[in-house]
Write a protein that holds these residues in place. Structure first.
Motif, short mmCIF file in Angstrom:
data_model
loop_
_atom_site.label_atom_id
_atom_site.label_comp_id
_atom_site.label_asym_id
_atom_site.label_seq_id
_atom_site.Cartn_x
_atom_site.Cartn_y
_atom_site.Cartn_z
N ALA A 44 0.82 -1.21 0.00
CA ALA A 44 0.00 0.00 0.00
C ALA A 44 0.86 1.27 0.00
CB ALA A 44 -0.92 0.00 1.22
N ALA A 45 1.98 1.23 0.74
CA ALA A 45 2.81 2.43 0.89
C ALA A 45 3.70 2.69 -0.31
CB ALA A 45 3.66 2.29 2.15
N LEU A 46 4.18 1.64 -0.95
CA LEU A 46 5.18 1.79 -2.01
C LEU A 46 4.71 2.69 -3.16
CD1 LEU A 46 7.98 1.03 -3.07
CD2 LEU A 46 7.00 -1.11 -3.94
N ARG B 181 18.05 9.26 8.10
CA ARG B 181 16.77 9.38 8.77
C ARG B 181 16.02 8.04 8.74
NH1 ARG B 181 14.59 15.09 6.37
NH2 ARG B 181 14.81 14.02 4.36
N LEU B 182 15.25 7.79 9.80
CA LEU B 182 14.47 6.57 9.91
C LEU B 182 13.00 6.88 9.74
CD1 LEU B 182 14.64 3.47 10.66
CD2 LEU B 182 13.96 4.18 12.96
N GLY B 183 12.37 6.23 8.75
CA GLY B 183 10.93 6.32 8.58
C GLY B 183 10.28 5.02 9.02
N ILE B 184 9.00 5.10 9.39
CA ILE B 184 8.30 3.92 9.92
C ILE B 184 6.94 3.78 9.25
CG2 ILE B 184 7.38 2.81 11.99
CD1 ILE B 184 9.35 4.58 13.63
N ILE B 185 6.71 2.60 8.66
CA ILE B 185 5.39 2.20 8.20
C ILE B 185 4.94 1.09 9.15
CG2 ILE B 185 3.97 1.38 6.28
CD1 ILE B 185 5.41 3.96 5.60
N PHE C 117 5.32 8.80 18.15
CA PHE C 117 5.31 9.90 17.20
C PHE C 117 3.95 10.12 16.52
CE2 PHE C 117 9.61 8.16 17.35
CZ PHE C 117 10.32 9.30 17.74
N ASP C 118 2.92 9.43 17.04
CA ASP C 118 1.58 9.54 16.46
C ASP C 118 1.58 9.18 14.97
OD1 ASP C 118 0.32 10.31 18.86
OD2 ASP C 118 0.93 12.40 18.55
N ILE C 119 2.43 8.24 14.59
CA ILE C 119 2.41 7.73 13.21
C ILE C 119 1.20 6.81 13.07
CG2 ILE C 119 3.64 6.32 11.51
CD1 ILE C 119 6.26 7.24 12.88
N PRO C 120 0.36 7.00 12.06
CA PRO C 120 -0.84 6.16 11.91
C PRO C 120 -0.48 4.68 11.88
CG PRO C 120 -0.95 8.03 10.42
CD PRO C 120 0.42 8.04 11.00
N ARG C 121 -1.11 3.90 12.77
CA ARG C 121 -0.75 2.49 12.91
C ARG C 121 -1.62 1.58 12.06
NH1 ARG C 121 -1.07 4.24 18.14
NH2 ARG C 121 -2.70 2.75 18.74
N LYS C 122 -2.70 2.11 11.51
CA LYS C 122 -3.60 1.27 10.72
C LYS C 122 -3.79 1.79 9.31
CE LYS C 122 -6.16 -0.37 14.76
NZ LYS C 122 -7.49 -0.51 15.42
N PRO D 177 -1.22 2.55 6.27
CA PRO D 177 0.14 2.65 5.73
C PRO D 177 0.32 3.78 4.73
CG PRO D 177 -0.97 0.69 4.91
CD PRO D 177 -1.84 1.24 5.99
N VAL D 178 -0.72 4.16 4.02
CA VAL D 178 -0.61 5.29 3.09
C VAL D 178 -0.41 6.59 3.85
CG1 VAL D 178 -1.78 6.61 1.27
CG2 VAL D 178 -1.95 4.10 1.31
N ALA D 179 -1.15 6.77 4.95
CA ALA D 179 -0.96 7.97 5.78
C ALA D 179 0.42 7.99 6.41
CB ALA D 179 -2.04 8.04 6.86
N ALA D 180 0.92 6.81 6.80
CA ALA D 180 2.28 6.75 7.34
C ALA D 180 3.30 7.11 6.26
CB ALA D 180 2.57 5.36 7.89
N ALA D 181 3.06 6.65 5.02
CA ALA D 181 3.94 6.99 3.91
C ALA D 181 3.92 8.50 3.65
CB ALA D 181 3.53 6.23 2.66
N ASP D 182 2.78 9.14 3.84
CA ASP D 182 2.69 10.59 3.65
C ASP D 182 3.64 11.33 4.58
OD1 ASP D 182 0.83 10.56 1.59
OD2 ASP D 182 -0.90 10.71 2.93
#
Length: 293
Positions: free
Chosen positions: A27-29, A87-91, A103-108, A110-115
């Motif tokens: 989904a993120a790619l 830098r470290l990004g997290i999906i 960091f309030d990264i969306p956990r459900k 993956p597209v929002a996390a990619a944003d």
């Protein structure tokens, strides 16, 4: 930006969260590539190969290493990028996802996390280090670590129930452990149910054992749960999700730059991964990690 400045590595644990890692990556790619990022899409056959891939990407000068998985995958990524400036990004795609919670990264989503990766906003935080190994969340060094060890030896059942059964099994025979702690040069000897060393406030999917820990204060939070009865330990456990265990009379909290934890027969866990047998010396490395969040 051009060249490596727009190239990122996306490293996935495809089995994370019962296959959720692979689905989150898929989904993120497209979102990352549609934003103009050049993406190295990678996965290792095992943790050792994944870490080798991550370190090679950092050596090649990629702009960011983005990990897709749970806290174990974040732990692996941290080993590759700590103190490098990469830098470290997290999906998020694991079970606990405690670093994503920080960091309030969306956990459900993956597209929002990619944003967040695309947006490029960063936060610099501390890490905890023992020898050449780092952790971002909490090192467990007591009853909780013993439960992890038993659960890892079990082949049945799968998932959370394995840990529930391991907890019940260990609770029957567990006795308080004799600890020796060195807290910034001050020695403390006592019996306790567990000792936890926190860089961040929670582990295990939101268990706020080191409630109040700050990610960028240059300090580690050492929590001691002193001797209590087994029924009291069972009653106290749910309070960890809200951080209200801090009011228990057997709770003790210290903030230090460096701590040595010693207790017989304990293998510690950090970021949910087997970390190493005690004794261990853990120090805070200020500003060691830059996170895309």
């Amino acid at each position: 930006m051009a060249g490596k400045s727009r190239e990122i590595a996306l490293l996935t644990n495809p089995t994370s969260g019962k296959g959720k890692g692979a689905r989150a990556r898929d989904a993120a790619l497209p979102r990352l590539r549609d934003a103009g990022l050049v993406v190295r899409n990678l996965e290792g056959r095992d943790p050792d190969e994944a870490l080798d891939l991550a370190r090679q990407c950092v050596a090649d000068g990629v702009h960011s290493l983005v990990v897709c998985g749970g806290d174990g995958m974040v732990h692996l990524g941290v080993q590759a990028v700590a103190t490098t400036g990469t830098r470290l990004g997290i999906i998020p795609a694991g079970t606990g996802n405690d670093v994503a919670r920080y960091f309030d990264i969306p956990r459900k989503d993956p597209v929002a996390a990619a944003d967040l990766v695309v947006a490029g906003r960063t936060r610099t935080i501390d890490l905890a280090r023992s020898g050449s190994k780092y952790f971002a969340t909490v090192m467990a060094a007591g009853f909780d670590a013993i439960v992890n060890e038993r659960a890892n030896r079990m082949t049945w059942p799968r998932g959370q129930m394995r840990y529930n059964l391991a907890t019940v099994a260990e609770l029957r025979t567990f006795k308080p452990l004799p600890y020796t702690l060195d807290l910034d040069g001050r020695t403390l000897r006592l019996d306790a149910m567990l000792v936890a060393v926190g860089n961040g406030p929670s582990f295990g999917g939101g268990l706020r054992i080191t409630e109040g820990a700050v990610l960028d204060d240059g300090l580690l939070d050492v929590v001691i749960i002193k001797t209590m009865s087994k029924p009291d330990l069972v009653r106290t456990y749910p309070k960890l999700f809200k951080g209200t265990h801090v009011h228990h009379p057997q709770y003790e909290h210290h903030r230090v730059r460096c701590v040595t934890v010693a207790a017989p027969g304990i293998v510690s866990y950090a970021d949910g991964e087997r970390f190493g047998p005690l004794p261990l010396t853990v120090e805070c490395v200020a500003g060691a990690l830059t996170v895309l969040a």
